[in-house]
Design a protein around this motif. Structure first.
Motif, mmCIF file in Angstrom:
data_model
loop_
_atom_site.group_PDB
_atom_site.id
_atom_site.type_symbol
_atom_site.label_atom_id
_atom_site.label_comp_id
_atom_site.label_asym_id
_atom_site.label_seq_id
_atom_site.Cartn_x
_atom_site.Cartn_y
_atom_site.Cartn_z
ATOM 1 N N ALA A 215 92.971 -107.285 -37.273
ATOM 2 C CA ALA A 215 91.868 -107.657 -38.147
ATOM 3 C C ALA A 215 92.346 -107.776 -39.590
ATOM 4 N N VAL A 216 91.671 -108.616 -40.362
ATOM 5 C CA VAL A 216 91.974 -108.719 -41.788
ATOM 6 C C VAL A 216 91.834 -107.352 -42.434
ATOM 7 N N VAL A 217 90.724 -106.679 -42.160
ATOM 8 C CA VAL A 217 90.507 -105.317 -42.646
ATOM 9 C C VAL A 217 89.400 -104.698 -41.813
ATOM 10 N N GLN A 218 89.504 -103.410 -41.593
ATOM 11 C CA GLN A 218 88.448 -102.659 -40.916
ATOM 12 C C GLN A 218 88.085 -101.475 -41.802
ATOM 13 N N TYR A 219 86.798 -101.358 -42.113
ATOM 14 C CA TYR A 219 86.333 -100.299 -42.993
ATOM 15 C C TYR A 219 85.707 -99.174 -42.187
ATOM 16 N N ALA A 220 85.913 -97.963 -42.663
ATOM 17 C CA ALA A 220 85.268 -96.785 -42.074
ATOM 18 C C ALA A 220 84.931 -95.834 -43.208
ATOM 19 N N ILE A 221 83.801 -95.178 -43.102
ATOM 20 C CA ILE A 221 83.389 -94.241 -44.138
ATOM 21 C C ILE A 221 83.179 -92.877 -43.514
ATOM 22 N N HIS B 182 87.534 -95.791 -46.171
ATOM 23 C CA HIS B 182 88.887 -96.062 -45.687
ATOM 24 C C HIS B 182 88.996 -97.533 -45.289
ATOM 25 N N ALA B 183 90.145 -98.131 -45.546
ATOM 26 C CA ALA B 183 90.403 -99.526 -45.181
ATOM 27 C C ALA B 183 91.690 -99.599 -44.378
ATOM 28 N N GLN B 184 91.566 -100.096 -43.155
ATOM 29 C CA GLN B 184 92.751 -100.380 -42.347
ATOM 30 C C GLN B 184 93.074 -101.857 -42.551
ATOM 31 N N ARG B 185 94.129 -102.150 -43.289
ATOM 32 C CA ARG B 185 94.402 -103.499 -43.759
ATOM 33 C C ARG B 185 95.337 -104.265 -42.824
ATOM 34 N N VAL C 179 81.786 -103.675 -50.551
ATOM 35 C CA VAL C 179 83.239 -103.833 -50.616
ATOM 36 C C VAL C 179 83.622 -105.194 -50.061
ATOM 37 N N VAL C 180 84.570 -105.855 -50.734
ATOM 38 C CA VAL C 180 85.036 -107.195 -50.353
ATOM 39 C C VAL C 180 86.555 -107.210 -50.392
ATOM 40 N N PRO C 181 87.211 -107.753 -49.341
ATOM 41 C CA PRO C 181 88.675 -107.886 -49.361
ATOM 42 C C PRO C 181 89.110 -109.135 -50.130
ATOM 43 N N PHE C 182 90.180 -108.988 -50.899
ATOM 44 C CA PHE C 182 90.791 -110.106 -51.611
ATOM 45 C C PHE C 182 92.286 -110.130 -51.295
ATOM 46 N N GLY D 125 70.597 -103.845 -39.990
ATOM 47 C CA GLY D 125 69.815 -104.352 -38.876
ATOM 48 C C GLY D 125 70.652 -104.748 -37.680
ATOM 49 N N ASP D 126 71.978 -104.563 -37.754
ATOM 50 C CA ASP D 126 72.896 -104.966 -36.692
ATOM 51 C C ASP D 126 73.376 -103.721 -35.951
ATOM 52 N N PHE D 127 73.049 -103.620 -34.682
ATOM 53 C CA PHE D 127 73.415 -102.418 -33.926
ATOM 54 C C PHE D 127 74.918 -102.301 -33.706
ATOM 55 N N ARG D 128 75.669 -103.343 -34.038
ATOM 56 C CA ARG D 128 77.126 -103.304 -33.881
ATOM 57 C C ARG D 128 77.848 -102.914 -35.168
ATOM 58 N N ASP D 129 77.120 -102.477 -36.176
ATOM 59 C CA ASP D 129 77.734 -102.281 -37.496
ATOM 60 C C ASP D 129 78.508 -100.974 -37.643
ATOM 61 N N GLY D 130 78.577 -100.173 -36.568
ATOM 62 C CA GLY D 130 79.333 -98.930 -36.621
ATOM 63 C C GLY D 130 78.535 -97.745 -37.115
ATOM 64 N N GLN D 131 77.243 -97.932 -37.350
ATOM 65 C CA GLN D 131 76.395 -96.833 -37.808
ATOM 66 C C GLN D 131 75.314 -96.464 -36.807
ATOM 67 N N TRP D 132 75.021 -97.333 -35.883
ATOM 68 C CA TRP D 132 73.981 -97.061 -34.896
ATOM 69 C C TRP D 132 74.589 -96.416 -33.649
ATOM 70 N N VAL D 133 73.961 -95.333 -33.232
ATOM 71 C CA VAL D 133 74.412 -94.568 -32.064
ATOM 72 C C VAL D 133 73.532 -94.971 -30.883
ATOM 73 N N GLY D 134 74.169 -95.300 -29.737
ATOM 74 C CA GLY D 134 73.418 -95.866 -28.623
ATOM 75 C C GLY D 134 73.485 -95.023 -27.358
ATOM 76 N N TRP D 135 72.357 -94.962 -26.660
ATOM 77 C CA TRP D 135 72.272 -94.295 -25.362
ATOM 78 C C TRP D 135 71.761 -95.290 -24.335
ATOM 79 N N ASN D 136 72.457 -95.417 -23.239
ATOM 80 C CA ASN D 136 72.086 -96.332 -22.177
ATOM 81 C C ASN D 136 71.411 -95.568 -21.052
ATOM 82 N N ASP D 137 70.119 -95.878 -20.824
ATOM 83 C CA ASP D 137 69.332 -95.250 -19.754
ATOM 84 C C ASP D 137 69.255 -93.727 -19.883
#
Length: 752
Positions: free
Chosen positions: A519-525, A536-539, A576-579, A627-639
């Motif tokens: 990936a260009v960059v992956q952010y984690a807080i 944190h930025a994995q560049r 945050v924006v990568p340059f 609003g995006d459940f894939r954004d790394g902040q939403w915790v999901g339970w299936n059934d």
């Protein structure tokens, strides 16, 4: 028009890349079929003349070459015959519609081809031989090249419906794609989220259908006037690229229905969606007015695009509305059709006959085979080997797209993956595994395979990050389709060496290309033990720099920056924006940071969440989900229900407890049936505070967020906080596939 590209792209190349030329060796992409290095070199200077065929296209190609030489070397060569010049000539002895010969000797340069298409590709190869320096004279290595592509269809698709791209961006990509001999630009102009082409008979398609209101209330959209369409099509033609329009039907048509609700079976008002996925609101097959509308639209589209091909989509068509539509059912019975799949076949064949009457050949995604399709249609295969086999055995010509989805993460679809894919065999897609049992059948129908296309869908692509998804994978794609063979280790090593030589060119053209396999960059807080947070930025590039703001504004190259991590001391809206090399690489990634008494405190769960999404710690990290459940902040339970307890580690005064839930029925995410808040002093004996039942319509297709809050009438003291949420055990009969395999998604248990 022609000077625009060369000023924009090549002039920067000459300034930023002095004296590479011969030192870099010959690194042509795609690699010619035959290349023989000869003795000596040709000296090019202001005395050089360019001779070309006298027809309009020949003169146009010669002008393109002269301007390319001037921009790249600073040498102004002129038109004219000269014994020691550059000759572009048509030669019927050169076999192949796109074939060419290039001969560079110490005395002259000759580009020969039977067609103007081959002549232009010869010029593009000559450009790659030119040294990258400004000088009074330069040298071109003496070579003999015989070249032709393996596949006639070498395409890239851009989805401009989910996100809009300005004309300047598109023309820049046409410059680059042509340089690497991509000859087809598939322009995905309409979809649920936006209608992007002016249709004068139906002005609401652009006044309504081209715009959507985002969750934050902003208006997003845009469209191309017919004059702009003509400009782009001509710009592409000058660069040997054919533009194929795609007008989606009968599905992926909500933007059109929002403009003209009478196109749907319900005839009810609709809004342009702000989310992705597949929507049930589709063109009504049972209403003859639908076909009148679409034919009127096509009557305006076809004159704008000289191509003999028109793409009508035809994919992902849920037929629920047709099933419930009286006129659709009446048509189905009148025609003696077995089911709604037959209605889709009727719809597709109706449009196909109309297009054939206009002298056009229809292209559709592989769903057009459902219910049966004419073998005269071209099938663009995206769902894997089984669909390719079905189309080929039906007698259809095929374009292979599934293995080359450029919206796939760089980690998943690497440059090497693109290079090694053999479209005449079994190949994986983002959705399917390769099936070796299909390989022999596909290979046996090689003559029906026109070539391949690399689609860039834009759910998560935009004008800032699209180039990192396109390049360098598009170069590997161009090599693959031009050569058509040699995908082994030796071929990869050779290609990769030539690819490395292209990066300085891309830098000079200000292309925001991505890494080859990450990936260009992956952010984690994360929560900082000393207070606040750490970002944190994995560049993906060592020279990538992250610029950020803490006030919600969009970062610029002048904003504070960091490389690998930075401390964020207080709550607020972090952007945050990568340059890299002065280029912005994406839209901002946003983190909404909130003060939370539960931040970083021990959390216990009766049932662990799915590992596919955010970890349980995201419930108490002080970061709100988007609003995006894939954004790394939403915790999901299936059934499963949710039962979460937090130890505040000491008796604490509490004023409120809140928690957020998502609903997105298209992804089988439902709001909880019931939510309860409890507190305890010892973690064993619980006091119920409040029970909520969210007012959620589980049949609604519109995504929604539910913010549930307990507010104490007076402050209370407790050490432990508990939130439970129960899912729906039963859903209305109309909910697809019942309550099984549904999800609860929660974020941030917020204690204040």
């Amino acid at each position: 028009m022609m000077s625009k590209i060369l000023v924009r792209c090549l002039l920067g190349l000459s300034i930023l890349l002095p004296a590479l030329g011969m030192a870099a060796g010959i690194s042509i992409i795609p690699q010619p079929r035959q290349l023989q290095l000869e003795q000596g070199s040709y000296r090019l200077d202001a005395h050089t003349r360019v001779a070309a065929p006298k027809d309009a296209r020949g003169r146009e190609i010669a002008a393109f070459l002269r301007e390319a030489i001037r921009a790249q070397t600073g040498i102004a060569v002129r038109e004219g015959d000269a014994a020691h010049g550059i000759e572009l000539k048509l030669d019927p002895a050169v076999q192949g519609a796109e074939a060419y010969r290039l001969a560079v000797t110490p005395k002259r340069i000759t580009v020969s081809a039977a067609t103007d298409k081959g002549l232009f590709w010869g010029v593009q190869t000559l450009r790659q031989l030119l040294p990258l320096e400004h000088a009074a004279q330069v040298t071109v290595p003496a070579v003999t090249i015989e070249d032709a592509p393996a596949y006639a269809w070498r395409g890239v698709m851009l989805d401009v419906a989910r996100h809009f791209y300005p004309v300047s961006f598109i023309e820049k990509q046409l410059d680059l794609l042509s340089y690497y001999k991509i000859n087809t630009f598939h322009w995905h102009l309409t979809d649920d989220q936006g209608w992007r082409i002016e249709i004068k008979r139906y002005p609401k398609l652009t006044s309504v259908g081209a715009w959507r209101t985002e969750a934050d209330g902003t208006r997003y959209g845009g469209f191309y006037t017919q004059a702009q369409i003509r400009e782009v099509v001509n710009y592409a033609r000058e660069r040997n690229i054919t533009v194929i329009p795609e007008i989606e039907m009968p599905g992926h048509s909500v933007a059109a229905i929002a403009a003209y609700p009478e196109l749907s079976c319900s005839k009810q008002p609709a809004t342009v969606p702000t989310t992705w996925g597949v929507f049930k609101n589709i063109d009504c097959v049972g209403d003859e007015g639908t076909f009148t509308f679409l034919q009127n639209v096509l009557d305006e589209v076809l004159p704008l695009f000289p191509s003999k091909y028109v793409h009508i989509g035809g994919d992902e068509v849920p037929k629920d509305d047709w099933h419930d539509c009286a006129s659709c059912q009446a048509l189905m019975h009148k025609l003696g059709l077995k089911d709604e799949e037959g209605l889709q076949s009727y719809f597709i064949q109706h449009i196909q006959k109309y297009l054939e009457g206009k002298g056009k050949t229809m292209i559709g995604w592989d769903e057009i085979l459902e219910g049966g399709a004419s073998k005269n249609a071209v099938v663009e295969v995206w769902r894997g080997d089984d669909e390719a086999r079905k189309a080929l055995e039906n007698g259809n010509r095929v374009i292979v797209a599934g293995p080359f989805y450029l919206d796939s993460p760089l980690l998943k679809l690497t440059v090497q993956n693109v290079f090694r894919t053999d479209i005449t065999g079994a190949a994986p897609t983002p959705y399917t595994e390769a099936k070796p049992e299909n390989a022999a059948i596909i290979a046996a129908h090689r003559a029906q395979i026109l070539g391949a296309e690399a689609p860039l869908w834009s759910e998560r692509a935009n004008p800032y990050n699209a180039e990192s998804k396109l390049y360098p994978r598009a170069l590997a794609f161009a090599e693959n389709l031009w050569r058509g063979n040699a995908h082994d280790d030796a071929a990869w090593a050779d290609f990769h060496q030539r690819l490395e030589a292209q990066y300085p060119r891309l830098d000079a053209w200000h292309v925001a290309y991505g890494p080859e396999d990450r990936a260009v960059v992956q952010y984690a807080i994360t929560v900082d033990a000393k207070g606040g947070w750490q970002l944190h930025a994995q560049r993906g590039f060592d020279d990538l720099v992250n610029h950020y703001t803490l006030d919600g504004s969009t970062p610029s190259a002048k904003s504070p920056s960091f490389t690998d991590s930075v401390v964020v001391p207080h709550a607020g809206t972090l952007q945050v924006v990568p340059f890299r090399k002065g280029l912005r690489y994406d839209n901002p990634t946003s983190f909404t940071l909130v003060d939370n008494l539960a931040t970083g405190k021990p959390l216990s769960l009766a049932q662990p969440p799915s590992p596919k999404y955010a970890p349980a710690s995201a419930l108490t990290d002080g970061v709100l989900g988007s609003g995006d459940f894939r954004d790394g902040q939403w915790v999901g339970w299936n059934d499963h229900d949710i039962d979460a307890s937090i130890d505040l580690q000491k008796s604490t005064t509490i004023h409120s407890i809140a928690v957020n839930f998502l609903q997105d029925t298209g992804s089988r995410i439902l709001a909880p049936r019931q939510v309860s808040f409890q507190v305890s002093g010892d973690g064993q004996h619980w006091t119920a505070l409040q029970t909520e039942q969210p007012q959620a319509d589980v049949m609604s297709a519109r995504p929604a967020e539910f913010h549930l809050v307990f507010k104490a009438s007076k402050p209370l003291s407790a050490r432990y906080v508990r939130v439970t949420a129960s899912r729906y055990a039963n859903v209305p009969a109309g909910f697809p596939d019942g309550a099984a395999n549904t999800w609860l998604f929660a974020d941030e248990i917020l204690v204040k």
